[in-house]
Design a protein around this motif. Sequence first.
Motif, PDB file in Angstrom:
ATOM      1  N   CYS A  68       0.764  -1.373   0.110  1.00  0.00           N
ATOM      2  CA  CYS A  68      -0.074   0.174  -0.005  1.00  0.00           C
ATOM      3  C   CYS A  68       0.917   1.253   0.032  1.00  0.00           C
ATOM      4  CB  CYS A  68      -0.952  -0.085   1.268  1.00  0.00           C
ATOM      5  SG  CYS A  68      -1.781   1.671   1.161  1.00  0.00           S
TER       6      CYS A  68
ATOM      7  N   VAL B  56       0.027   4.161   0.214  1.00  0.00           N
ATOM      8  CA  VAL B  56      -0.485   5.075   1.520  1.00  0.00           C
ATOM      9  C   VAL B  56      -0.021   4.793   2.719  1.00  0.00           C
ATOM     10  CG1 VAL B  56      -2.382   6.298   2.598  1.00  0.00           C
ATOM     11  CG2 VAL B  56      -2.558   5.445   0.109  1.00  0.00           C
ATOM     12  N   CYS B  57      -0.237   3.474   3.343  1.00  0.00           N
ATOM     13  CA  CYS B  57       0.310   2.992   4.369  1.00  0.00           C
ATOM     14  C   CYS B  57       1.935   3.047   4.203  1.00  0.00           C
ATOM     15  CB  CYS B  57       0.069   1.518   4.721  1.00  0.00           C
ATOM     16  SG  CYS B  57      -1.677   1.323   5.015  1.00  0.00           S
TER      17      CYS B  57
ATOM     18  N   CYS C  62      -5.657  -3.105   6.021  1.00  0.00           N
ATOM     19  CA  CYS C  62      -5.618  -1.836   5.356  1.00  0.00           C
ATOM     20  C   CYS C  62      -6.518  -1.261   4.626  1.00  0.00           C
ATOM     21  CB  CYS C  62      -4.214  -1.863   4.343  1.00  0.00           C
ATOM     22  SG  CYS C  62      -4.364  -0.608   2.793  1.00  0.00           S
TER      23      CYS C  62
ATOM     24  N   HIS D 130      -7.036   1.153   2.402  1.00  0.00           N
ATOM     25  CA  HIS D 130      -6.959   1.874   0.874  1.00  0.00           C
ATOM     26  C   HIS D 130      -6.851   0.889  -0.193  1.00  0.00           C
ATOM     27  CE1 HIS D 130      -3.969   3.973   4.261  1.00  0.00           C
ATOM     28  NE2 HIS D 130      -4.871   4.898   3.985  1.00  0.00           N
TER      29      HIS D 130
HETATM   30 ZN   LIG Z   1      -3.058   1.230   3.421  1.00  0.00          ZN
END
Ligand SMILES: [Zn+2]
Lengths: 421, 104
Positions: A336, A338-339, A348, A350
């Motif tokens: 991910c 974003v993570c 997660c 996203h």
């Molecule tokens: Zn994420």
Amino acid sequence: MNNLGHNDKPVVEHIMKGEVEKKLHGLPVLPVRREIAHEVISMAYGFFTPVSGFMGRDEVTSTLSRMELPDGSLWSIPIVLDVKQEEIKRLGLKPSDSVLLEYLGAPLATLDIDEFFSYDLGKMAEMAYGTRDPKHPGVKRTMEYSGDFVAGRINLVNEPVFNEPFSEFWKTPLQHRQAFAMKNWKNVVAHQTRNVPHSGHESLMKQAWFAANEDMPVDEIHTGVLVNAIIGEKRTGDYIDEAILLGQDALRKGGYFKDNVHMVTFTLWDMRYAGPREAIFHAILRTNLGCTHHMFGRDHAGVGNFYKPYDAQDVLKAERDKLKIKPVFLRENWYCPVCNEVTNEALCGHENQSQNFSGTLIRSILTDGVKPTKRVMRPEVFDVVMSSADKYGFGSPFVTNEYLNSRQPVFNLQKMEVLAS
Amino acid sequence: MTKDGGIKIDVWVNEERLEKLKAAGLAEIAREKFAGMMVLEIACTEELKDALLRKYPSAKYDSSTTHSIELIPREVKDGIFSTALRLHSTGPEVIGQFLQEKKD
Ligand SMILES: [Zn+2]
């Protein structure tokens, strides 16, 4: 030490000792193919406890229809030895005879014959795999059996001598148990694999470690991950065996797992891709190795679209009482952005930005020989996979026809005088 | 850049290759594909695809999902990358030129 395996049956080795050549003298000789030789070796060391010989008709029927052995032990996959009628006639075999199984031109094991029987192969395939579609590799394998079978207990007469790098990773079930004791492991979670590990696999194993540690305090560590690779039939495009073992081991050598939490070994077995039934079989196998937990991810041991992604998890849940090993159920890992990490789809949020680890993608990176980022694959793993490709794979980390035809054997058998007589 | 659905060849780009692309002023056309891994997408026509598959029978065209030509031998990919660098392009002329040179 408590050496009780599946269904609390003792893990026992069936190996003939003392003046073996004399005992074998004069026995009729039945050559066997690789698949059968692997199963003989696995049974002889107790990997398939409580199964210690090729199954008879009743065992096959109860395995197929009730998913259990006649003694009530949970069992999912028939272990059978097919023979041609001409061969039975040629050797003049009858029940209660002993026959010497030969592999690679050397004696392998004796088989004490209990029974000859024939079986409807279409029915066997359908009940084991839920389909008669010959595109299913397990169905194809079954339909290639002769239809005539011989049942009986086996005794190994010639222990395999593994070639490197396999020798470094070979352990019998009893040796697994000793190795776990040496490491002071109370809980051991098995990771079934036929893959070179990418970072998604690595994270899954780490997530499973925490699950398997359960409520044990962590001031001292008593939980380990056993990576147990399946070594057997290869098809073009698979990872070569050597890259799988050395690649998995590189995770510990590179420090991604500490020495005291990680071990790599293998089992000789041809994958049947039986999905749920294969998952049960894997659970039994690793119970016999002394594992307390077993990882099961999405589409465990499935193939194509023959099983639904969580079918294997469902059957494990249903048969939970009959298994000593605890399943650790896992969802897929993804990367991910974003993570900014490899994370689990169960956690997660996203979904729209997530990037899946696809086998095709990793394969394409490795085919190009371009060193991946650490988030995809550890450089130590990549390096060892590439060097394995040069050393064992005729330049490719994937199985080619050249590898199938000319690879170095996994093990050798010592020649014995008996066959010459 | 290839249009959606066009045939392409993904050439993976690592740090070493990225440096070369930067030097050729091509760095911005490498696209991040997965967890920091970049690719250079080389466009390919139907005719060039067929010619490439004839010359390298191990390669496979994935017509269903990625529309990319996969399993091209490593040395061939290296050659395609060098040609793209030399021509300052990711258009179909890269494969055309590469195959032309292999003929000689
Ligand atoms: Zn994420």
